[in-house]
Design a protein around this motif. Structure first.
Motif, PDB file in Angstrom:
ATOM      1  N   VAL A   1       0.837  -1.201   0.000  1.00  0.00           N
ATOM      2  CA  VAL A   1       0.000   0.000   0.000  1.00  0.00           C
ATOM      3  C   VAL A   1       0.873   1.253   0.000  1.00  0.00           C
ATOM      4  O   VAL A   1       0.614   2.222  -0.731  1.00  0.00           O
ATOM      5  N   GLU A   2       1.932   1.229   0.823  1.00  0.00           N
ATOM      6  CA  GLU A   2       2.838   2.382   0.862  1.00  0.00           C
ATOM      7  C   GLU A   2       3.561   2.555  -0.473  1.00  0.00           C
ATOM      8  O   GLU A   2       3.727   3.675  -0.958  1.00  0.00           O
ATOM      9  N   LEU A   3       3.994   1.428  -1.079  1.00  0.00           N
ATOM     10  CA  LEU A   3       4.652   1.502  -2.376  1.00  0.00           C
ATOM     11  C   LEU A   3       3.724   2.113  -3.418  1.00  0.00           C
ATOM     12  O   LEU A   3       4.140   2.968  -4.214  1.00  0.00           O
ATOM     13  N   ARG A   4       2.454   1.693  -3.416  1.00  0.00           N
ATOM     14  CA  ARG A   4       1.493   2.256  -4.369  1.00  0.00           C
ATOM     15  C   ARG A   4       1.306   3.753  -4.143  1.00  0.00           C
ATOM     16  O   ARG A   4       1.283   4.539  -5.095  1.00  0.00           O
ATOM     17  N   ARG A   5       1.215   4.153  -2.883  1.00  0.00           N
ATOM     18  CA  ARG A   5       1.032   5.574  -2.580  1.00  0.00           C
ATOM     19  C   ARG A   5       2.221   6.402  -3.065  1.00  0.00           C
ATOM     20  O   ARG A   5       2.045   7.473  -3.643  1.00  0.00           O
ATOM     21  N   ARG A   6       3.413   5.889  -2.858  1.00  0.00           N
ATOM     22  CA  ARG A   6       4.601   6.636  -3.271  1.00  0.00           C
ATOM     23  C   ARG A   6       4.742   6.638  -4.799  1.00  0.00           C
ATOM     24  O   ARG A   6       5.213   7.618  -5.375  1.00  0.00           O
ATOM     25  N   LEU A   7       4.355   5.560  -5.456  1.00  0.00           N
ATOM     26  CA  LEU A   7       4.374   5.544  -6.917  1.00  0.00           C
ATOM     27  C   LEU A   7       3.374   6.546  -7.484  1.00  0.00           C
ATOM     28  O   LEU A   7       3.660   7.212  -8.498  1.00  0.00           O
ATOM     29  N   VAL A   8       2.217   6.669  -6.841  1.00  0.00           N
ATOM     30  CA  VAL A   8       1.226   7.647  -7.289  1.00  0.00           C
ATOM     31  C   VAL A   8       1.782   9.059  -7.162  1.00  0.00           C
ATOM     32  O   VAL A   8       1.620   9.900  -8.067  1.00  0.00           O
ATOM     33  N   VAL A   9       2.476   9.336  -6.050  1.00  0.00           N
ATOM     34  CA  VAL A   9       3.089  10.658  -5.867  1.00  0.00           C
ATOM     35  C   VAL A   9       4.128  10.913  -6.954  1.00  0.00           C
ATOM     36  O   VAL A   9       4.198  12.011  -7.519  1.00  0.00           O
ATOM     37  N   CYS A  10       4.933   9.891  -7.280  1.00  0.00           N
ATOM     38  CA  CYS A  10       5.951  10.045  -8.323  1.00  0.00           C
ATOM     39  C   CYS A  10       5.315  10.314  -9.681  1.00  0.00           C
ATOM     40  O   CYS A  10       5.784  11.182 -10.437  1.00  0.00           O
ATOM     41  N   VAL A  11       4.248   9.579  -9.995  1.00  0.00           N
ATOM     42  CA  VAL A  11       3.574   9.772 -11.284  1.00  0.00           C
ATOM     43  C   VAL A  11       2.968  11.164 -11.375  1.00  0.00           C
ATOM     44  O   VAL A  11       3.062  11.844 -12.415  1.00  0.00           O
TER      45      VAL A  11
ATOM     46  N   ALA B   1       3.978  13.853  -9.730  1.00  0.00           N
ATOM     47  CA  ALA B   1       5.082  14.807  -9.845  1.00  0.00           C
ATOM     48  C   ALA B   1       5.623  14.839 -11.267  1.00  0.00           C
ATOM     49  O   ALA B   1       5.890  15.923 -11.824  1.00  0.00           O
ATOM     50  N   LEU B   2       5.777  13.662 -11.876  1.00  0.00           N
ATOM     51  CA  LEU B   2       6.255  13.603 -13.259  1.00  0.00           C
ATOM     52  C   LEU B   2       5.257  14.249 -14.209  1.00  0.00           C
ATOM     53  O   LEU B   2       5.646  14.962 -15.146  1.00  0.00           O
ATOM     54  N   GLY B   3       3.961  13.998 -13.981  1.00  0.00           N
ATOM     55  CA  GLY B   3       2.947  14.581 -14.856  1.00  0.00           C
ATOM     56  C   GLY B   3       2.915  16.102 -14.795  1.00  0.00           C
ATOM     57  O   GLY B   3       2.843  16.784 -15.824  1.00  0.00           O
ATOM     58  N   VAL B   4       2.975  16.642 -13.572  1.00  0.00           N
ATOM     59  CA  VAL B   4       2.977  18.096 -13.407  1.00  0.00           C
ATOM     60  C   VAL B   4       4.235  18.701 -14.032  1.00  0.00           C
ATOM     61  O   VAL B   4       4.180  19.714 -14.745  1.00  0.00           O
ATOM     62  N   ALA B   5       5.394  18.072 -13.763  1.00  0.00           N
ATOM     63  CA  ALA B   5       6.652  18.579 -14.323  1.00  0.00           C
ATOM     64  C   ALA B   5       6.645  18.489 -15.850  1.00  0.00           C
ATOM     65  O   ALA B   5       7.153  19.396 -16.531  1.00  0.00           O
ATOM     66  N   PHE B   6       6.066  17.411 -16.400  1.00  0.00           N
ATOM     67  CA  PHE B   6       5.998  17.275 -17.856  1.00  0.00           C
ATOM     68  C   PHE B   6       5.134  18.377 -18.460  1.00  0.00           C
ATOM     69  O   PHE B   6       5.490  18.967 -19.492  1.00  0.00           O
TER      70      PHE B   6
ATOM     71  N   LEU C   1      11.936  16.373 -25.119  1.00  0.00           N
ATOM     72  CA  LEU C   1      12.570  17.391 -24.290  1.00  0.00           C
ATOM     73  C   LEU C   1      11.784  17.591 -23.001  1.00  0.00           C
ATOM     74  O   LEU C   1      12.367  17.703 -21.912  1.00  0.00           O
ATOM     75  N   ALA C   2      10.461  17.614 -23.107  1.00  0.00           N
ATOM     76  CA  ALA C   2       9.630  17.771 -21.916  1.00  0.00           C
ATOM     77  C   ALA C   2       9.761  16.572 -20.989  1.00  0.00           C
ATOM     78  O   ALA C   2       9.761  16.719 -19.762  1.00  0.00           O
ATOM     79  N   GLY C   3       9.888  15.377 -21.579  1.00  0.00           N
ATOM     80  CA  GLY C   3      10.071  14.181 -20.748  1.00  0.00           C
ATOM     81  C   GLY C   3      11.374  14.218 -19.975  1.00  0.00           C
ATOM     82  O   GLY C   3      11.416  13.920 -18.773  1.00  0.00           O
ATOM     83  N   LEU C   4      12.456  14.597 -20.661  1.00  0.00           N
ATOM     84  CA  LEU C   4      13.747  14.709 -19.987  1.00  0.00           C
ATOM     85  C   LEU C   4      13.720  15.803 -18.931  1.00  0.00           C
ATOM     86  O   LEU C   4      14.217  15.632 -17.810  1.00  0.00           O
ATOM     87  N   GLY C   5      13.118  16.936 -19.277  1.00  0.00           N
ATOM     88  CA  GLY C   5      13.014  18.021 -18.308  1.00  0.00           C
ATOM     89  C   GLY C   5      12.156  17.648 -17.115  1.00  0.00           C
ATOM     90  O   GLY C   5      12.428  18.072 -15.987  1.00  0.00           O
ATOM     91  N   ALA C   6      11.114  16.835 -17.338  1.00  0.00           N
ATOM     92  CA  ALA C   6      10.239  16.414 -16.241  1.00  0.00           C
ATOM     93  C   ALA C   6      10.996  15.566 -15.225  1.00  0.00           C
ATOM     94  O   ALA C   6      10.816  15.718 -14.016  1.00  0.00           O
ATOM     95  N   VAL C   7      11.849  14.669 -15.712  1.00  0.00           N
ATOM     96  CA  VAL C   7      12.635  13.834 -14.800  1.00  0.00           C
ATOM     97  C   VAL C   7      13.584  14.701 -13.969  1.00  0.00           C
ATOM     98  O   VAL C   7      13.719  14.513 -12.751  1.00  0.00           O
ATOM     99  N   MET C   8      14.220  15.662 -14.619  1.00  0.00           N
ATOM    100  CA  MET C   8      15.160  16.522 -13.902  1.00  0.00           C
ATOM    101  C   MET C   8      14.436  17.446 -12.926  1.00  0.00           C
ATOM    102  O   MET C   8      14.888  17.646 -11.795  1.00  0.00           O
ATOM    103  N   LEU C   9      13.295  18.000 -13.343  1.00  0.00           N
ATOM    104  CA  LEU C   9      12.563  18.925 -12.490  1.00  0.00           C
ATOM    105  C   LEU C   9      11.956  18.221 -11.280  1.00  0.00           C
ATOM    106  O   LEU C   9      11.925  18.787 -10.172  1.00  0.00           O
ATOM    107  N   SER C  10      11.473  17.005 -11.478  1.00  0.00           N
ATOM    108  CA  SER C  10      10.816  16.282 -10.380  1.00  0.00           C
ATOM    109  C   SER C  10      11.778  15.377  -9.619  1.00  0.00           C
ATOM    110  O   SER C  10      11.335  14.626  -8.744  1.00  0.00           O
ATOM    111  N   PHE C  11      13.076  15.426  -9.940  1.00  0.00           N
ATOM    112  CA  PHE C  11      14.029  14.531  -9.281  1.00  0.00           C
ATOM    113  C   PHE C  11      14.013  14.659  -7.758  1.00  0.00           C
ATOM    114  O   PHE C  11      14.078  13.631  -7.061  1.00  0.00           O
ATOM    115  N   PRO C  12      13.947  15.863  -7.172  1.00  0.00           N
ATOM    116  CA  PRO C  12      13.894  15.923  -5.702  1.00  0.00           C
ATOM    117  C   PRO C  12      12.729  15.138  -5.114  1.00  0.00           C
ATOM    118  O   PRO C  12      12.881  14.452  -4.101  1.00  0.00           O
ATOM    119  N   VAL C  13      11.563  15.225  -5.762  1.00  0.00           N
ATOM    120  CA  VAL C  13      10.400  14.477  -5.268  1.00  0.00           C
ATOM    121  C   VAL C  13      10.619  12.983  -5.437  1.00  0.00           C
ATOM    122  O   VAL C  13      10.350  12.186  -4.518  1.00  0.00           O
TER     123      VAL C  13
END
Length: 308
Positions: A23-33, A35-40, A125-137
């Protein structure tokens, strides 16, 4: 009293059923997704501006070459002083310490030969930038998930590497942006054949090819600059020692130049510009491993005194 040693008690206290971990893994994966979506979305909205920023080294290289041509400087043979001077001017212009005079009619020009080529380039470019922008999260979510399974001393040791890795990556990326990429582009532009009667050979790079060149160099330099992190972690795990690294420094230097020859364009200057910092980082890694060994020796000596 607990039957476990103090360090093991930390792990026992943080144990949870498998379902809770999932459950915790799913919650953290949702947060990562998320974060990636917003950054993208943010990066795609500014994809044109970001791509223009990536074109700045190309514009500087083209401007330097155009100024040389406008001044009717046509050196014969290899002019080392001229190359060094133009490289210095290029670096100063990129960091904003020198303003290059405008050249009339000079335009940095790229082309795309497929209808959606530039669109998909901006998506990448947006995909690469999304990974870099959301890396702290992303990094924090990974750390927060694995931290309960680590001892307290392991958590303290893991955090510096979590900070050092992105900083070293940015250092490698800065080297590409300010030195490697401008030189590669200046050298490529200098190979053009212009003004030779009916013959004209001009560089018109595709937007996708230019993006591939930039991302390849950025990733190659950024990953190569992770050498201190990797070797220090191996030293902490006891897989390598400072003596082992020092004894094999000659092989390491050869290996570094081989890697530099593979990941950089086929010119000796860009290969050297990658190899020299990595060699320096290698010896910094040896020092870090040595410090870890000294600290480990003091800790073991302290435990021996306590046991006595």
């Amino acid at each position: 009293m607990s039957d476990y040693p103090p360090e093991d008690s930390e792990i026992e206290a943080s144990r949870a059923p498998l379902l809770e971990h999932l459950v915790e893994l799913r919650r953290r994966l949702v947060v990562c997704v998320i974060a990636l979506g917003v950054a993208f979305a943010i990066c795609f909205a500014f994809a044109t501006q970001i791509y223009t920023l990536l074109l700045h080294p190309f514009a500087i290289a083209a401007q330097l070459l155009a100024i040389r041509e406008a001044e009717h400087v046509h050196p014969t043979g290899f002019n080392l002083l001229g190359v060094v001077t133009e490289a210095k001017n290029m670096f100063l212009a990129l960091v904003g310490a020198k303003e290059l005079p405008p050249v009339a009619g000079q335009v940095t020009k790229l082309v795309f030969t497929a209808p959606l080529e530039f669109f998909f380039t901006k998506v990448k470019l947006a995909g690469l930038g999304a990974v870099m922008l959301s890396f702290p999260v992303l990094a924090w979510q990974v750390y927060a998930f694995v931290a309960p399974g680590l001892y307290k001393r392991e958590r303290r040791a893991f955090l510096p590497f979590l900070l050092a890795a992105p900083m070293l990556f940015l250092l490698g990326a800065a080297l590409v942006y300010f030195m490697i990429l401008p030189f590669v582009l200046w050298f490529s532009l200098s190979q053009q054949i212009v003004g030779a009667g009916s013959i004209s050979v001009e560089l018109l790079p595709k937007v996708s090819d230019y993006f591939s060149l930039v991302t390849t160099l950025l990733l190659a330099f950024g990953l190569c600059f992770q050498l201190p992190v990797v070797l220090t972690l191996l030293g902490m795990a006891g897989l390598v020692t400072s003596k082992m690294l020092m004894n094999g420094w000659r092989y390491a230097v050869v290996g570094v130049f081989v890697v530099a020859a593979v990941v950089t364009p086929p010119d000796p200057i860009s290969q050297t510009l990658l190899a020299l910092p990595i060699i320096i980082l290698y010896f910094v890694s040896v020092l870090c491993v040595k410090l870890i060994e000294i600290r480990r020796g003091k800790a073991e000596a302290g435990r021996d005194v306590v046991s006595v």
